[in-house]
Design a protein around this motif. Structure first.
Motif, mmCIF file in Angstrom:
data_model
loop_
_atom_site.group_PDB
_atom_site.id
_atom_site.type_symbol
_atom_site.label_atom_id
_atom_site.label_comp_id
_atom_site.label_asym_id
_atom_site.label_seq_id
_atom_site.Cartn_x
_atom_site.Cartn_y
_atom_site.Cartn_z
ATOM 1 N N UNK A 269 132.960 26.257 78.397
ATOM 2 C CA UNK A 269 131.470 26.184 78.177
ATOM 3 C C UNK A 269 130.998 27.681 77.996
ATOM 4 N N UNK A 270 131.723 28.775 78.426
ATOM 5 C CA UNK A 270 131.510 30.123 78.120
ATOM 6 C C UNK A 270 131.808 30.352 76.614
ATOM 7 N N UNK A 271 132.833 29.660 75.892
ATOM 8 C CA UNK A 271 133.243 29.787 74.571
ATOM 9 C C UNK A 271 132.219 29.189 73.694
ATOM 10 N N UNK A 272 131.650 27.926 74.058
ATOM 11 C CA UNK A 272 130.878 27.209 73.362
ATOM 12 C C UNK A 272 129.508 27.931 73.323
ATOM 13 N N UNK A 273 129.128 28.481 74.503
ATOM 14 C CA UNK A 273 127.966 29.386 74.388
ATOM 15 C C UNK A 273 127.880 30.638 73.699
#
Length: 276
Positions: A269-273
């Protein structure tokens, strides 16, 4: 079951109009819990008591109206918490929330006494930080309670040390999510002063990218957490990032599933954001 322990009447009776006396305080704290006096004293071993602690206590005892305001805010924020948590999250929390006079151990301190989880709300630190208003009291109680609730309902192990930056983002995000849901405002941040939230939103992708870069390189992420630190002149940016991570995950997860997130889920999720 959450129990509310309000020692404000005892504070007023014992200390109002008097100078601070340590032996008197030890007796008072010992009646809350036998282990509390030594716990607080151990916590301030590195402090210069006469220079750093005593002036705060004397200020608190001489400003009864401010302490009364803090107490009123506490009563409003702590009311009917058991039902609210059950209605929103379909779970219960086992903890005590205690309004007390501490020794500058923190405005909000999630810890344990006699083996029972507690949130200690220090009247002296609340007044020192000027957090006696209702919004700050909501944040203090709900955020620390959010940590306790998360850890009580997590069945998975803590992340490995190599993923400590993910763990901090995750746990602070969980506490922020809990806090915001109880308040009923997904955009509530008590840090939002002087355009803080607007700045975080404008710089969101870059903030996530920098946090991810630091995690991957093993650099410190301390700049993102704590009002004594800052990133590009803004404190507590990590709470904004953590809240966004958990809120996005909550769209497809129950609260129990959120409590058991893996490092992989948080990193993804951190990568996606961050747009990477």
């Amino acid at each position: 079951m959450i129990r509310i322990i309000d020692t404000y009447p005892d504070i007023v009776q014992r200390f109002s109009g008097t100078s601070f006396q340590m032996e008197q305080w030890k007796e008072y704290a010992g009646q809350i819990s036998p282990s509390l006096p030594q716990k607080c004293l151990d916590d301030i071993l590195s402090y210069d008591f006469n220079r750093q602690v005593l002036p705060v206590l004397e200020y608190t005892l001489s400003h009864s109206e401010q302490m009364e305001t803090a107490h009123t805010s506490f009563c409003r924020a702590a009311g009917d918490l058991n039902r609210s948590i059950q209605d929103i999250f379909q779970i219960s929390v086992d903890a005590d929330i205690i309004f007390y006079l501490g020794l500058c151990n923190g405005a909000g301190w999630a810890t344990s006494l006699e083996g029972r989880p507690v949130v200690l709300l220090g009247a002296e630190k609340i007044l020192e930080l000027n957090w006696q208003d209702q919004n700050n009291m909501y944040a203090l109680i709900y955020h620390e309670l959010g940590h306790l609730c998360h850890f009580q309902h997590r069945t998975a192990a803590r992340f490995e040390h190599s993923a400590s930056a993910l763990w901090q983002l995750y746990t602070e995000g969980m506490a922020m999510f809990f806090e915001q849901e109880l308040i009923g405002n997904p955009e509530f941040f008590h840090q939002d002063h002087a355009g803080w939230l607007d700045w975080c939103r404008r710089n969101e992708s870059g903030l996530f990218a920098e946090y991810l870069r630091r995690y991957q390189s093993g650099e410190s992420i301390q700049d993102f957490f704590g009002d004594w630190c800052s990133y590009q002149g803004r404190s507590d940016v990590g709470y904004f990032l953590g809240s966004a991570v958990i809120r996005n995950l909550s769209r497809s997860m129950s609260y129990q599933q959120l409590c058991d997130c893996s490092p992989h889920e948080i990193e993804t999720e951190l990568r996606r954001l961050s747009g990477t």
